[in-house]
Scaffold this motif. Structure first.
Motif, mmCIF file in Angstrom:
data_model
loop_
_atom_site.group_PDB
_atom_site.id
_atom_site.type_symbol
_atom_site.label_atom_id
_atom_site.label_comp_id
_atom_site.label_asym_id
_atom_site.label_seq_id
_atom_site.Cartn_x
_atom_site.Cartn_y
_atom_site.Cartn_z
ATOM 1 N N PHE A 64 0.864 -1.190 0.000
ATOM 2 C CA PHE A 64 0.000 0.000 0.000
ATOM 3 C C PHE A 64 0.896 1.235 0.000
ATOM 4 O O PHE A 64 1.793 1.374 0.843
ATOM 5 N N ILE A 65 0.661 2.147 -0.949
ATOM 6 C CA ILE A 65 1.502 3.346 -1.094
ATOM 7 C C ILE A 65 0.645 4.584 -0.873
ATOM 8 O O ILE A 65 -0.375 4.779 -1.544
ATOM 9 N N SER A 66 1.063 5.424 0.067
ATOM 10 C CA SER A 66 0.296 6.644 0.354
ATOM 11 C C SER A 66 1.194 7.872 0.276
ATOM 12 O O SER A 66 2.416 7.786 0.406
ATOM 13 N N TRP A 67 0.549 9.010 0.088
ATOM 14 C CA TRP A 67 1.220 10.310 0.025
ATOM 15 C C TRP A 67 0.472 11.248 0.960
ATOM 16 O O TRP A 67 -0.703 11.514 0.768
ATOM 17 N N ASP A 68 1.158 11.720 1.994
ATOM 18 C CA ASP A 68 0.469 12.465 3.039
ATOM 19 C C ASP A 68 1.220 13.724 3.438
ATOM 20 O O ASP A 68 2.414 13.869 3.153
ATOM 21 N N SER A 69 0.518 14.598 4.140
ATOM 22 C CA SER A 69 1.139 15.803 4.670
ATOM 23 C C SER A 69 1.845 15.464 5.983
ATOM 24 O O SER A 69 2.168 14.310 6.239
ATOM 25 N N ASP A 70 2.030 16.442 6.824
ATOM 26 C CA ASP A 70 2.699 16.197 8.105
ATOM 27 C C ASP A 70 1.724 15.961 9.246
ATOM 28 O O ASP A 70 2.141 15.727 10.380
ATOM 29 N N GLN A 71 0.399 15.963 8.955
ATOM 30 C CA GLN A 71 -0.559 15.884 10.056
ATOM 31 C C GLN A 71 -1.660 14.844 9.868
ATOM 32 O O GLN A 71 -2.478 14.669 10.752
ATOM 33 N N THR A 72 -1.717 14.153 8.771
ATOM 34 C CA THR A 72 -2.817 13.215 8.541
ATOM 35 C C THR A 72 -2.740 12.033 9.506
ATOM 36 O O THR A 72 -1.655 11.579 9.866
ATOM 37 N N ASN A 73 -3.896 11.527 9.908
ATOM 38 C CA ASN A 73 -3.925 10.373 10.808
ATOM 39 C C ASN A 73 -4.853 9.260 10.318
ATOM 40 O O ASN A 73 -5.156 8.336 11.059
ATOM 41 N N TYR A 74 -5.304 9.377 9.054
ATOM 42 C CA TYR A 74 -6.227 8.358 8.535
ATOM 43 C C TYR A 74 -5.558 6.998 8.393
ATOM 44 O O TYR A 74 -6.225 5.959 8.423
ATOM 45 N N LEU A 75 -4.229 6.984 8.243
ATOM 46 C CA LEU A 75 -3.529 5.719 8.014
ATOM 47 C C LEU A 75 -3.741 4.780 9.192
ATOM 48 O O LEU A 75 -4.195 3.640 9.028
ATOM 49 N N GLU A 76 -3.430 5.268 10.386
ATOM 50 C CA GLU A 76 -3.577 4.407 11.558
ATOM 51 C C GLU A 76 -5.026 4.263 12.006
ATOM 52 O O GLU A 76 -5.413 3.235 12.561
ATOM 53 N N ASN A 77 -5.843 5.298 11.754
ATOM 54 C CA ASN A 77 -7.234 5.253 12.222
ATOM 55 C C ASN A 77 -8.155 4.476 11.293
ATOM 56 O O ASN A 77 -9.118 3.864 11.754
ATOM 57 N N LEU A 78 -7.875 4.479 10.003
ATOM 58 C CA LEU A 78 -8.744 3.816 9.031
ATOM 59 C C LEU A 78 -8.098 2.577 8.420
ATOM 60 O O LEU A 78 -8.618 1.466 8.526
ATOM 61 N N PHE A 79 -6.950 2.759 7.783
ATOM 62 C CA PHE A 79 -6.381 1.661 6.997
ATOM 63 C C PHE A 79 -5.712 0.578 7.846
ATOM 64 O O PHE A 79 -5.823 -0.612 7.523
ATOM 65 N N PHE A 80 -5.026 0.945 8.899
ATOM 66 C CA PHE A 80 -4.368 -0.076 9.711
ATOM 67 C C PHE A 80 -5.357 -1.113 10.255
ATOM 68 O O PHE A 80 -5.097 -2.321 10.171
ATOM 69 N N PRO A 81 -6.506 -0.702 10.828
ATOM 70 C CA PRO A 81 -7.474 -1.708 11.278
ATOM 71 C C PRO A 81 -7.991 -2.600 10.146
ATOM 72 O O PRO A 81 -8.206 -3.798 10.335
ATOM 73 N N ILE A 82 -8.181 -1.994 8.958
ATOM 74 C CA ILE A 82 -8.645 -2.791 7.819
ATOM 75 C C ILE A 82 -7.575 -3.780 7.392
ATOM 76 O O ILE A 82 -7.853 -4.974 7.171
ATOM 77 N N PHE A 83 -6.333 -3.338 7.294
ATOM 78 C CA PHE A 83 -5.244 -4.228 6.883
ATOM 79 C C PHE A 83 -5.042 -5.356 7.893
ATOM 80 O O PHE A 83 -4.825 -6.508 7.513
ATOM 81 N N LYS A 84 -5.092 -5.020 9.172
ATOM 82 C CA LYS A 84 -4.950 -6.038 10.208
ATOM 83 C C LYS A 84 -6.076 -7.057 10.111
ATOM 84 O O LYS A 84 -5.866 -8.272 10.203
ATOM 85 N N GLY A 85 -7.299 -6.572 9.902
ATOM 86 C CA GLY A 85 -8.439 -7.480 9.768
ATOM 87 C C GLY A 85 -8.317 -8.395 8.573
ATOM 88 O O GLY A 85 -8.659 -9.583 8.636
ATOM 89 N N LEU A 86 -7.808 -7.865 7.459
ATOM 90 C CA LEU A 86 -7.616 -8.683 6.260
ATOM 91 C C LEU A 86 -6.512 -9.709 6.460
ATOM 92 O O LEU A 86 -6.614 -10.848 5.985
ATOM 93 N N GLN A 87 -5.455 -9.327 7.161
ATOM 94 C CA GLN A 87 -4.383 -10.287 7.453
ATOM 95 C C GLN A 87 -4.907 -11.443 8.302
ATOM 96 O O GLN A 87 -4.475 -12.598 8.144
ATOM 97 N N ASP A 88 -5.840 -11.173 9.189
ATOM 98 C CA ASP A 88 -6.381 -12.201 10.071
ATOM 99 C C ASP A 88 -7.332 -13.140 9.347
ATOM 100 O O ASP A 88 -7.516 -14.290 9.773
ATOM 101 N N ARG A 89 -7.947 -12.678 8.255
ATOM 102 C CA ARG A 89 -8.958 -13.506 7.587
ATOM 103 C C ARG A 89 -8.496 -14.034 6.230
ATOM 104 O O ARG A 89 -9.147 -14.902 5.658
ATOM 105 N N MET A 90 -7.395 -13.503 5.686
ATOM 106 C CA MET A 90 -6.891 -13.950 4.392
ATOM 107 C C MET A 90 -5.415 -14.333 4.519
ATOM 108 O O MET A 90 -4.744 -13.961 5.473
#
Length: 405
Positions: A10-36
């Motif tokens: 997964f490749i992202s481009w962010d500023s110095d203040q965004t927090n969506y990575l850990e708040n949104l994508f990390f839980p989704i990625f962790k959940g997918l790792q657990d089920r796939m």
């Protein structure tokens, strides 16, 4: 059947203040790792400081997600620095794919698309699947809110890159059904099969009504249990209609002097400067750690999600809407935001903005106490829970193994 264990970059481009990575994508990625049978690798380009990078890195390790950060150059000028960073990034991405034997590449939005586009032929030869996360209309958003000229070289360069990756991806992820139709007008109906709508699901065990936390936070904020507490959580900027929120609250507050408005924001000064003196005692502004946010949601009675009318709204699904509803909060929502008007706009717990009938709005506010938080949450789970997102992502990722560009 696809037998190779999937290694997804997964490749992202962010500023110095965004927090969506850990708040949104990390839980989704962790959940997918657990089920796939898959492992997620995150390559983030940003200009965040080392402390912020280390914080994200620690969170990733805790979730067994492999995280790597690369600094975005901001000199001699942000535009030039960004261009030079994308040129350097092509080699970085290629080396990483070879070293780890990546099977799927997932660039999110326009800048990562520019990095991946030079590798399209090379990826296809290696049978590396390309999943483009379109996630809204970022270029249109810059036109709507940041003054980007549609006739400028910058826009045309970015739009060309976006169109190219839309056509050559194995699949494209979007957040609304409306956005699919808009993209197809640009690239052609024959690409319909590769589009998959995924939701910004939230952890329903994390965001939920909680009477104990409600009482605790209200005591902390010195807010009586009977007082109406409005809530806004998220970013601050002209597109979020801060002045309109304050005006609506002031009209309500004139008749309900014990009511309060809580802002959970990073930029507290921007909110503080906009508050008129006579309202300052009725408005609370806080910045809190993400782990504490559910308690403040539980303390509230109304969640506010407003956006300035713009073409780009059709492609977004605000994360906070799901958080509000899973927490059992009624919703004041702008029209035209993605698919939300169709999915929740008709519900009795939702009032659509702009408020054309103030009397009707005040009557709705007065009746909110009769709407069960549990019933709001029950209706929200099907659309906004993390489990729903995991199913959608799983379906899309598996489809990428069979759909050719």
């Amino acid at each position: 059947m696809y037998f190779r264990p999937m290694k997804i970059l997964f490749i992202s481009w962010d500023s110095d203040q965004t927090n969506y990575l850990e708040n949104l994508f990390f839980p989704i990625f962790k959940g997918l790792q657990d089920r796939m049978e898959c492992q997620f690798y995150v390559l983030q380009f940003s200009w965040a400081d080392p402390t912020e990078v280390e914080r994200i890195s620690i969170l990733a390790r805790q979730l067994t997600i492999v995280y790597q950060h690369h600094l975005v150059w901001r000199k001699p000028h942000p535009v030039i620095g960004s261009f030079l960073t994308t040129k350097r990034a092509v080699k970085v991405i290629k080396n990483l794919i070879e070293k780890i034997e990546i099977t799927h590449v997932m660039p999110r939005s326009t800048m990562p698309a520019i990095m991946v586009n030079p590798l399209l032929t090379w990826l296809k030869k290696r049978d590396v699947k390309l999943i483009f996360d379109a996630d809204g209309f970022p270029l249109q958003e810059r036109i709507d809110y940041s003054g980007l000229n549609k006739n400028s070289f910058q826009y045309k360069y970015l739009k060309k890159a976006e169109t190219k990756i839309l056509k050559h991806s194995n699949i494209v992820l979007v957040r609304t059904f409306l956005s699919i139709n808009i993209h197809l007008k640009t690239i052609g109906l024959r690409y319909r099969v590769k589009f998959f709508k995924v939701s910004n699901g939230r952890n329903e065990d994390f965001f939920k009504p909680d009477l104990v936390l409600r009482e605790k936070i209200r005591k902390e904020l010195s807010i009586p249990s009977s007082s109406m507490l409005w809530l806004y959580s998220g970013s601050v900027g002209p597109q979020y209609l801060l002045s309109e929120m304050l005006n609506l609250f002031e009209n309500y507050h004139n008749q309900n002097k014990d009511s309060k408005f809580l802002f959970l924001v990073r930029d507290k000064s921007a909110v503080a400067q906009a508050i008129p003196d006579h309202l300052k005692s009725s408005i609370v502004i806080k910045s809190v750690d993400f782990s504490l946010i559910p308690g403040y949601y539980a303390a509230a009675d109304l969640g506010v999600s407003l956006r300035k009318t713009a073409s780009s709204l059709s492609g977004i699904s605000p994360i906070k809407v799901g958080e509000y509803l899973l927490s059992g909060l009624p919703l004041l929502l702008s029209r035209g935001i993605g698919d939300l008007e169709n999915t929740v706009g008709h519900e009795d717990f939702c009032f659509m903005h702009p408020v054309l009938d103030e009397e009707k709005f005040n009557k709705w506010l007065a009746e909110l106490k009769h709407i069960s938080k549990v019933s709001i949450r029950e209706k929200a789970v099907a659309c906004f829970a993390l489990e729903n997102s995991l199913k959608e992502y799983e379906t899309a990722i598996l489809a990428s193994n069979s759909i050719v560009d």
